[in-house]
Design a protein around this motif. Sequence first.
Motif, PDB file in Angstrom:
ATOM      1  N   MET A 223      -5.754  10.267  31.207  1.00  0.00           N
ATOM      2  CA  MET A 223      -4.796   9.312  30.689  1.00  0.00           C
ATOM      3  C   MET A 223      -5.528   8.248  29.861  1.00  0.00           C
TER       4      MET A 223
ATOM      5  N   GLU B  58      -6.346   3.153  31.741  1.00  0.00           N
ATOM      6  CA  GLU B  58      -6.912   3.180  33.083  1.00  0.00           C
ATOM      7  C   GLU B  58      -6.195   2.155  33.943  1.00  0.00           C
ATOM      8  N   MET B  59      -6.032   2.495  35.220  1.00  0.00           N
ATOM      9  CA  MET B  59      -5.424   1.590  36.164  1.00  0.00           C
ATOM     10  C   MET B  59      -6.498   0.661  36.693  1.00  0.00           C
TER      11      MET B  59
ATOM     12  N   THR C  90      -8.828   4.269  38.010  1.00  0.00           N
ATOM     13  CA  THR C  90      -8.180   5.567  38.076  1.00  0.00           C
ATOM     14  C   THR C  90      -7.526   5.917  36.748  1.00  0.00           C
ATOM     15  N   THR C  91      -7.730   7.136  36.284  1.00  0.00           N
ATOM     16  CA  THR C  91      -7.072   7.595  35.063  1.00  0.00           C
ATOM     17  C   THR C  91      -5.984   8.616  35.355  1.00  0.00           C
TER      18      THR C  91
ATOM     19  N   GLN D 168      -2.526   9.591  36.808  1.00  0.00           N
ATOM     20  CA  GLN D 168      -1.286   8.906  37.155  1.00  0.00           C
ATOM     21  C   GLN D 168      -0.349   9.760  37.988  1.00  0.00           C
ATOM     22  N   GLU D 169      -0.685  11.020  38.163  1.00  0.00           N
ATOM     23  CA  GLU D 169       0.101  11.890  39.041  1.00  0.00           C
ATOM     24  C   GLU D 169      -0.790  12.991  39.580  1.00  0.00           C
TER      25      GLU D 169
ATOM     26  N   SER E 114       3.864  11.321  41.819  1.00  0.00           N
ATOM     27  CA  SER E 114       3.219  10.195  41.132  1.00  0.00           C
ATOM     28  C   SER E 114       2.131   9.584  42.012  1.00  0.00           C
ATOM     29  N   PHE E 115       1.228   8.880  41.376  1.00  0.00           N
ATOM     30  CA  PHE E 115       0.109   8.244  42.077  1.00  0.00           C
ATOM     31  C   PHE E 115       0.605   7.303  43.179  1.00  0.00           C
TER      32      PHE E 115
ATOM     33  N   CYS F 260     -10.507  10.160  38.609  1.00  0.00           N
ATOM     34  CA  CYS F 260     -10.638  10.327  37.164  1.00  0.00           C
ATOM     35  C   CYS F 260     -10.790  11.783  36.743  1.00  0.00           C
TER      36      CYS F 260
ATOM     37  N   ARG G 158      -6.749  16.736  39.508  1.00  0.00           N
ATOM     38  CA  ARG G 158      -5.552  16.120  40.070  1.00  0.00           C
ATOM     39  C   ARG G 158      -4.768  17.088  40.961  1.00  0.00           C
TER      40      ARG G 158
END
Length: 318
Positions: A5, A8-9, A13-14, A16-17, A99-100, A175, A178
């Motif tokens: 993504m 970045e959060m 974290t990149t 998101q799900e 979702s995350f 990162c 997933r």
Amino acid sequence: MWKQMPMEMGNGTTVQEFTLEGFPAIQHLGKILFLVHLLAYLASIAGNAVIVTITCADSRLHTPMYFFLSIFSFFECCFTSTVIPKLLAIFLSGRQTISFPACFIQAFVFVFLGAAGFLLIAVMSLDRYVAICKPLHYPTIMNLKTCFLLVTACFTLAFPFITGLVVKVFQLSFCGPRIIPHFFCDLAPLIHLSCSDTSSTEMLAFVLALVILLTSLIITIIAYSNIVVTIIRLPSAKEKKKAFSTCSSHLIVLSLMYGSCVFIYVKPKQTNRLESNREAALVNTVVTPLLNPVIYTLRNKQVHQALRETMYRMKISR
């Protein structure tokens, strides 16, 4: 294989799900497995809901034993509903995305209810110990105030420990891959997916699992050991047989619950045996919640009578 993504959060974290993998080896049996697990889930919810309803409706069941059983049954309904609907969706459509934030909410609710449930099992074992081994003191010791305090203690002890652990896992960086090799968001596969140094997080998870599971298990073993000794001293062979029959049924369910959870969580390296964790988790989320209503109460004559009378009153009211 994974999705990057651009934004970045806050914790680095990149992703998101996540994608829940489920059981790819048997996914071709998805519709059959969906039907089997749907029936098991509905039976579990119905059985536990009956226990809660009958306990509340019939004044004869307003005793400490049935109070704890009704709380435990409510726990089981919430516990299974946290993961089984997602499992059913996986059987129908294959892999499922989550979702995350939803993934971590599911992980928290599942682990929190599981931890509180094991503490409640220890409380239920103590209740049976006092009832069988100290019958004259039972009404005084297990009064309504004590029962509420014990149930509150189960929540209160579990909440800070589990919250701290889940927050620590949430702060890890995700990162890369997933795909979660599980049918729900459990902490072990989430830790495995992190691209951070997870050694301290794994050790914390191991210590908490060890403390909660072994503390509950030791209390349960001590309580049931004293119960067995008391039963052996009973003069009537009929009473012994009845008591041992009930205890053995309880111990079968307890063995399944403790065995599966010790296999999954009590290991210092959370990345070990991730594949086999799925099968063990099925025992804990599908099998034991289905057995509990049968083992703990639906075999009980007092519950049978209360159920028949409640159904009779419902017919008359129509």
